[in-house]
Design an enzyme around this catalytic site. Structure first.
Site, PDB file in Angstrom:
ATOM      1  N   SER A 104       0.876  -1.346   0.189  1.00  0.00           N
ATOM      2  CA  SER A 104       0.092   0.045   0.102  1.00  0.00           C
ATOM      3  C   SER A 104       0.760   1.221   0.067  1.00  0.00           C
ATOM      4  O   SER A 104       0.313   2.408  -0.204  1.00  0.00           O
ATOM      5  CB  SER A 104      -0.972   0.133   1.379  1.00  0.00           C
ATOM      6  OG  SER A 104      -0.592   0.251   2.297  1.00  0.00           O
ATOM      7  N   LYS A 147      -6.084   4.500   9.230  1.00  0.00           N
ATOM      8  CA  LYS A 147      -5.446   5.222   8.271  1.00  0.00           C
ATOM      9  C   LYS A 147      -5.951   6.647   8.360  1.00  0.00           C
ATOM     10  O   LYS A 147      -5.063   7.685   8.519  1.00  0.00           O
ATOM     11  CB  LYS A 147      -5.037   4.976   6.845  1.00  0.00           C
ATOM     12  CG  LYS A 147      -4.319   3.693   6.903  1.00  0.00           C
ATOM     13  CD  LYS A 147      -4.223   3.168   5.441  1.00  0.00           C
ATOM     14  CE  LYS A 147      -3.115   1.842   5.115  1.00  0.00           C
ATOM     15  NZ  LYS A 147      -3.155   1.320   3.881  1.00  0.00           N
TER      16      LYS A 147
END
Lengths: 200, 200, 200
Positions: A104, A147
């Site tokens: 990611s 996140k």
């Protein structure tokens, strides 16, 4: 999530050339992370990439993909540059002793490499997460909620997320994403348009 | 098979140069997968290939075979080209964190490499599966039923399968293969004739 | 032995240049196998060999021995050729996902390499098995009965076996070896005399 560790999370007030803020998560919660790119040798011989930061196999492959993809991106933005053909570059992801893995950080790595190649810092208070394929498509990632929380905690104003994570953001409570501008992208070029705006 | 994950399965509406759709299967069912090929360095030094995408040993060998076989195929289609003798190419199979193995993406890899060498996209809405030997023979693969289901679910119109899998297709119920054109092949040149038709 | 898998066992009606049929056996019985040799780079730099096909350590060493021995054989047959000094060659043993090991494909590998170097296909309907030493002596191998059965099942007309396996063949029932010409050899040059007859 435990107490926020501000001291390690926000290393720079404003990231210099070659450094871009990413977003990571584990079962312990989310955090910001930095990708640092630096030139080891320029203008001599073939391009190559070195990685450090206790990266796992998937993340090492992600850096190889980022290197190849960054070259294509640079070709579109500065066709005359042979930066990636002739430079040995180094990517590090602090802190060095913390094991990291996963794909990611792909868009963060490419943005850091482009920052280096263009000699230009990325937009301030920006963080991003997203897997990138070799030809520049952005794939969805996990841990969106963690996140987003980590981004806000670190004073980020704008985050770039994969378009295929749209639903994950829609499902978040309004308080979680309050004050944060979220930009959804499908291609690495859209990421770079945000990180390096044309009229600046 | 659970709910189809359309967002990750069909990454491109139309695949660009260097990208070809393949078919994979596991005990969890079938899925489409993409092989992406990209040039890292062109026209300097010896040809070589890099692979990423959490590939297992058999699939890494499959990429080496594809690289050697693609060179022979290009020699037959464009005898003047020294693309594979002088280019460093990179093959990636998204998603980066998903472990993959097996020889059945061989024909997809070769088609992606030829697309790159010829500078020409493959036929749209085409998917394929098949092991390839070093001299270009197509060997049968497993999971035909699961792969056919996955192809239809992803809106594929034409699939290329090994001729030795003819029986597996014959045994499928009509509903499963309805609306799908199946082309059986024995050699990699037959695959390339379909992917890059002459009168287009 | 279970039902013969004709479709995968006989891949070629007539093997092309660089491809030679060998014989293998496991506890499950015997089977034919193909060794494919192909040129990766010709006429530039040093000779080298790459192998694929899920080969075990002994079989990988066998390919190294074959490469060195093939060079000596070529020197005797075509003293002017520097094919093995300047070519990067690739040996593959399909099917890619089937693990293989053992030294008994040595003579098959050397014959495939010579076929490639001479640009000449081997004698049709020929199969062979035998370990080869670095200086070209043929050593006996196991599984003679299973290999003879597999050869006949695949329509092979002539097989080359190590001279030291003479007794194993003598012990076979007449029905097993009926219609099969067996040639016993002590050196790799005798193998090559059969595979590439002079008066053809």
């Amino acid at each position: 999530l435990g107490p926020p560790a501000f001291t390690t999370e926000r290393i720079w007030e404003q990231t210099p050339v070659g450094v871009v803020m990413g977003l990571a998560w584990t079962s312990m919660g989310g955090s910001t992370l930095y990708v640092e790119a630096s030139v080891v040798d320029e203008g001599e011989g073939k391009g190559s990439i070195t990685t450090t930061g206790s990266l796992g196999d998937v993340m090492k492959e992600s850096a190889l993909i980022a290197f190849a993809c960054a070259r294509d991106c640079l070709r579109r933005r500065d066709p005359e540059s042979d930066f990636f053909q002739t430079s040995r570059v180094h990517i590090h992801v602090p802190a060095g002793a913390t094991p990291k893995d996963g794909p990611s950080a792909g868009c963060t790595m490419i943005t850091a490499l482009l920052s280096l190649a263009l000699g230009r810092g990325a937009l301030p208070d920006l963080a991003m997460t997203g897997e990138v394929t070799l030809t520049g498509r952005i794939l969805p990632v996990g841990g969106i909620k963690e996140k987003v929380i980590a981004a806000r905690r670190s004073g980020v104003k704008k985050i770039i997320l994969p378009k295929d994570n749209l639903r994950d953001v829609d499902e978040l409570a309004v308080e979680v994403k309050e004050g944060l501008e979220v930009i959804f992208v499908e291609t690495i070029d859209q990421v770079l348009d945000v990180a390096f705006p044309k009229n600046e």
